[in-house]
Design an enzyme around this catalytic site. Sequence first.
Site, short mmCIF file in Angstrom:
data_model
loop_
_atom_site.label_atom_id
_atom_site.label_comp_id
_atom_site.label_asym_id
_atom_site.label_seq_id
_atom_site.Cartn_x
_atom_site.Cartn_y
_atom_site.Cartn_z
N LYS A 196 50.72 -23.60 65.88
CA LYS A 196 49.76 -23.33 64.80
C LYS A 196 48.43 -24.03 65.07
CE LYS A 196 50.38 -24.95 60.62
NZ LYS A 196 49.51 -25.55 59.66
N ASP B 21 50.13 -20.18 58.58
CA ASP B 21 50.55 -21.34 57.77
C ASP B 21 51.31 -20.82 56.55
OD1 ASP B 21 48.67 -20.30 56.09
OD2 ASP B 21 47.64 -22.20 55.72
#
Length: 210
Positions: free
Chosen positions: A120, A138
Amino acid sequence: MNAAKRLQIFERLKAQNPHPTTELEYDTPFQLLIAVLLSAQATDVGVNKATRVLFKVAPTPDKMLTLGEEGVADYIKTIGLFRTKAKNTVATCRMLLELHGGEVPQQREALEALPGVGRKTANVVLNTAFGQPTIAVDTHIFRVANRTRIAPGKDVREVEDKLLRFVPVEYKLDAHHWLILHGRYVCKARKPECERCVIADLCEYPAKPL
Ligand code: SF4
């Protein structure tokens, strides 16, 4: 959800906010990398409060390394998991200096090899610092993608892969900013504000009160 609907969704999100970006404050790719590393399980507001002071004292990897783990921890102790994050920050700076001449690498593998940097974080840095059309999923994006049915998936990787496949190419670079902001401020976790949502008529969330 069909392609025409997806296109309309991104057209509307773009019309509402033509130039979206991260709410994390930074001046360089290095500072963005550290800000994202610090933001795990913390709010952008909380991270900005700490980095405003930290980046003044240590704006570069060598200065951050000089500060050391204890020094960094002192500046970020208002952020959750600050001890681990201080350790990873210093170790990341050491690697940047030893392997990359003090620069942030622009390749996913090199980024993910840095301590505390996962997929991420790498996606955010590649996208926001280097303009690559990656999508960092997310908690907000995961929720919005599933609720709307833009890109439903059982885990973040499935959602990421589907978004990369389904988001129209001209919207790919900014898609993750639009989806994060939409999830943070409108399509909220506990109570989505469907009555003021610009994509309400396109969204396929079965529980939307419309
Ligand atoms: S209509 Fe409601 S559930 Fe659908 S995207 Fe908008 S806020 Fe989220």
